[in-house]
Design a protein around this motif. Structure first.
Motif, PDB file in Angstrom:
ATOM      1  N   TYR A 189      28.676 -38.281 -30.317  1.00 56.74           N
ATOM      2  CA  TYR A 189      27.549 -38.398 -31.187  1.00 56.74           C
ATOM      3  C   TYR A 189      26.891 -39.527 -31.000  1.00 56.74           C
ATOM      4  N   ALA A 190      26.825 -40.379 -29.485  1.00 55.02           N
ATOM      5  CA  ALA A 190      25.348 -40.356 -28.965  1.00 55.02           C
ATOM      6  C   ALA A 190      24.534 -39.211 -28.421  1.00 55.02           C
ATOM      7  N   GLU A 191      25.194 -38.521 -27.903  1.00 51.59           N
ATOM      8  CA  GLU A 191      24.093 -37.344 -27.383  1.00 51.59           C
ATOM      9  C   GLU A 191      23.407 -36.379 -28.713  1.00 51.59           C
ATOM     10  N   TRP A 192      24.662 -36.374 -29.931  1.00 57.77           N
ATOM     11  CA  TRP A 192      24.225 -35.644 -30.961  1.00 57.77           C
ATOM     12  C   TRP A 192      22.771 -36.184 -31.521  1.00 57.77           C
ATOM     13  N   GLN A 193      23.335 -37.651 -31.925  1.00 56.28           N
ATOM     14  CA  GLN A 193      21.477 -38.694 -32.201  1.00 56.28           C
ATOM     15  C   GLN A 193      21.109 -38.344 -31.350  1.00 56.28           C
ATOM     16  N   ASP A 194      21.184 -38.813 -30.012  1.00 47.64           N
ATOM     17  CA  ASP A 194      19.217 -38.178 -29.225  1.00 47.64           C
ATOM     18  C   ASP A 194      18.958 -37.338 -29.978  1.00 47.64           C
ATOM     19  N   GLY A 195      19.675 -36.330 -29.578  1.00 48.89           N
ATOM     20  CA  GLY A 195      19.402 -34.847 -29.995  1.00 48.89           C
ATOM     21  C   GLY A 195      18.313 -34.691 -31.177  1.00 48.89           C
ATOM     22  N   VAL A 196      19.271 -34.816 -32.341  1.00 52.78           N
ATOM     23  CA  VAL A 196      18.343 -35.305 -33.432  1.00 52.78           C
ATOM     24  C   VAL A 196      17.256 -36.113 -33.970  1.00 52.78           C
ATOM     25  N   ARG A 197      17.248 -36.877 -32.981  1.00 50.01           N
ATOM     26  CA  ARG A 197      15.763 -38.261 -32.627  1.00 50.01           C
ATOM     27  C   ARG A 197      14.429 -36.884 -32.400  1.00 50.01           C
ATOM     28  N   ARG A 198      14.791 -36.842 -30.840  1.00 54.26           N
ATOM     29  CA  ARG A 198      14.418 -35.345 -29.716  1.00 54.26           C
ATOM     30  C   ARG A 198      13.686 -34.310 -31.119  1.00 54.26           C
ATOM     31  N   LEU A 199      14.623 -33.231 -31.716  1.00 54.42           N
ATOM     32  CA  LEU A 199      14.021 -32.562 -32.802  1.00 54.42           C
ATOM     33  C   LEU A 199      13.746 -33.069 -33.932  1.00 54.42           C
ATOM     34  N   GLU A 200      13.536 -34.166 -34.373  1.00 50.96           N
ATOM     35  CA  GLU A 200      12.334 -34.416 -35.746  1.00 50.96           C
ATOM     36  C   GLU A 200      11.132 -34.943 -34.710  1.00 50.96           C
ATOM     37  N   ILE A 201      11.100 -35.337 -33.646  1.00 53.76           N
ATOM     38  CA  ILE A 201       9.734 -36.153 -32.688  1.00 53.76           C
ATOM     39  C   ILE A 201       9.082 -34.500 -32.278  1.00 53.76           C
ATOM     40  N   ALA A 202      10.072 -33.039 -32.050  1.00 54.00           N
ATOM     41  CA  ALA A 202       9.066 -32.195 -32.149  1.00 54.00           C
ATOM     42  C   ALA A 202       8.520 -31.806 -33.467  1.00 54.00           C
ATOM     43  N   ALA A 203       9.403 -31.608 -34.503  1.00 51.30           N
ATOM     44  CA  ALA A 203       9.056 -31.106 -35.542  1.00 51.30           C
ATOM     45  C   ALA A 203       7.604 -31.609 -36.617  1.00 51.30           C
ATOM     46  N   ALA A 204       7.149 -33.770 -35.671  1.00 54.40           N
ATOM     47  CA  ALA A 204       6.308 -33.733 -36.379  1.00 54.40           C
ATOM     48  C   ALA A 204       5.187 -34.123 -35.502  1.00 54.40           C
ATOM     49  N   ALA A 205       5.309 -33.487 -34.151  1.00 51.95           N
ATOM     50  CA  ALA A 205       4.463 -33.526 -33.109  1.00 51.95           C
ATOM     51  C   ALA A 205       3.145 -32.515 -33.728  1.00 51.95           C
ATOM     52  N   ARG A 206       2.379 -33.136 -33.591  1.00 52.71           N
ATOM     53  CA  ARG A 206       1.127 -31.317 -33.329  1.00 52.71           C
ATOM     54  C   ARG A 206       1.431 -30.161 -32.297  1.00 52.71           C
ATOM     55  N   THR A 207       0.799 -28.928 -32.953  1.00 50.05           N
ATOM     56  CA  THR A 207       1.111 -27.825 -32.442  1.00 50.05           C
ATOM     57  C   THR A 207       1.110 -28.190 -30.441  1.00 50.05           C
ATOM     58  N   GLU A 208      -0.545 -28.866 -30.276  1.00 46.76           N
ATOM     59  CA  GLU A 208       0.098 -28.217 -28.889  1.00 46.76           C
ATOM     60  C   GLU A 208       0.289 -29.124 -27.822  1.00 46.76           C
ATOM     61  N   SER A 209       1.105 -30.838 -28.459  1.00 47.30           N
ATOM     62  CA  SER A 209       2.273 -31.082 -27.928  1.00 47.30           C
ATOM     63  C   SER A 209       3.433 -31.011 -27.823  1.00 47.30           C
ATOM     64  N   ALA A 210       3.911 -29.982 -28.817  1.00 48.72           N
ATOM     65  CA  ALA A 210       5.227 -29.743 -29.290  1.00 48.72           C
ATOM     66  C   ALA A 210       6.069 -29.416 -28.188  1.00 48.72           C
ATOM     67  N   PRO A 211       7.002 -29.277 -27.951  1.00 49.15           N
ATOM     68  CA  PRO A 211       7.977 -28.756 -26.615  1.00 49.15           C
ATOM     69  C   PRO A 211       7.865 -27.372 -26.872  1.00 49.15           C
ATOM     70  N   ASP A 212       7.934 -26.840 -26.058  1.00 48.80           N
ATOM     71  CA  ASP A 212       8.284 -25.339 -25.521  1.00 48.80           C
ATOM     72  C   ASP A 212       8.895 -24.882 -26.801  1.00 48.80           C
ATOM     73  N   PRO A 213       8.639 -23.203 -27.299  1.00 43.14           N
ATOM     74  CA  PRO A 213       9.891 -22.675 -28.268  1.00 43.14           C
ATOM     75  C   PRO A 213      11.407 -22.519 -27.340  1.00 43.14           C
ATOM     76  N   MET A 214      11.593 -22.244 -25.652  1.00 48.89           N
ATOM     77  CA  MET A 214      12.844 -22.268 -25.516  1.00 48.89           C
ATOM     78  C   MET A 214      13.242 -23.756 -25.320  1.00 48.89           C
ATOM     79  N   GLU A 215      12.437 -24.553 -25.383  1.00 48.66           N
ATOM     80  CA  GLU A 215      13.357 -25.723 -25.223  1.00 48.66           C
ATOM     81  C   GLU A 215      14.436 -26.287 -26.676  1.00 48.66           C
ATOM     82  N   ARG A 216      12.975 -25.754 -26.853  1.00 49.30           N
ATOM     83  CA  ARG A 216      13.711 -26.800 -28.796  1.00 49.30           C
ATOM     84  C   ARG A 216      14.603 -25.426 -29.483  1.00 49.30           C
TER      85      ARG A 216
END
Length: 143
Positions: A28-55
């Motif tokens: 659950y702790a790892e899942w929460q971290d993953g969800v947070r990271r995905l939310e941050i990636a979704a909100a990030a501007r295109t140039e600062s977004a993570p690599d599509p493969m990483e995402r």
């Protein structure tokens, strides 16, 4: 029909329940971290977004964790217990004392089932098992 546990039965079930709950809390702790990271990636501007493969890898891992947690929940359900808190590993074992439905309460880190509460009281209403025994001792009639 809902399974009813005595304190002894709950404690005998506890080694298996503990292993399952440890896995849930960890995942659950790892899942929460993953969800947070995905939310941050979704909100990030295109140039600062993570690599599509990483995402994509992060999305797969997060979905996999959710599926594992769901599997652990089904396992607990098959044992007749209910997880009340994913982050702390709080568990209720349905029980009955002197004809009253109660919940025997255990939390990850506790050595054994040592608490109980009324069905509608929740964690805040937890009482030590000794209090349960006193509450349910029948009064003796005097001659």
């Amino acid at each position: 029909m809902t399974k009813r546990f005595t304190v002894e039965q709950a404690n005998r079930t506890l080694p298996l329940v503990r292993r399952i709950v440890e896995d849930i809390v960890r995942d659950y702790a790892e899942w929460q971290d993953g969800v947070r990271r995905l939310e941050i990636a979704a909100a990030a501007r295109t140039e600062s977004a993570p690599d599509p493969m990483e995402r994509e890898q992060l999305e797969r891992r997060t979905q996999g964790l959710a599926a594992e947690i769901e599997s652990f929940m089904r396992e607990l359900e098959s044992l007749g217990v209910e997880l009340k808190a994913f982050d702390t590993g709080l568990i209720d074992f349905p029980g009955e004392i002197a004809g009253r439905d109660v919940l025997l309460c255990w939390k990850l880190g506790e050595q054994s089932v040592q608490f109980w509460h009324e069905k509608d009281a929740g964690f805040a209403g937890r009482q030590p098992l000794g209090a349960m025994v006193v509450d349910f001792i029948p009064e003796t009639s005097q001659p």
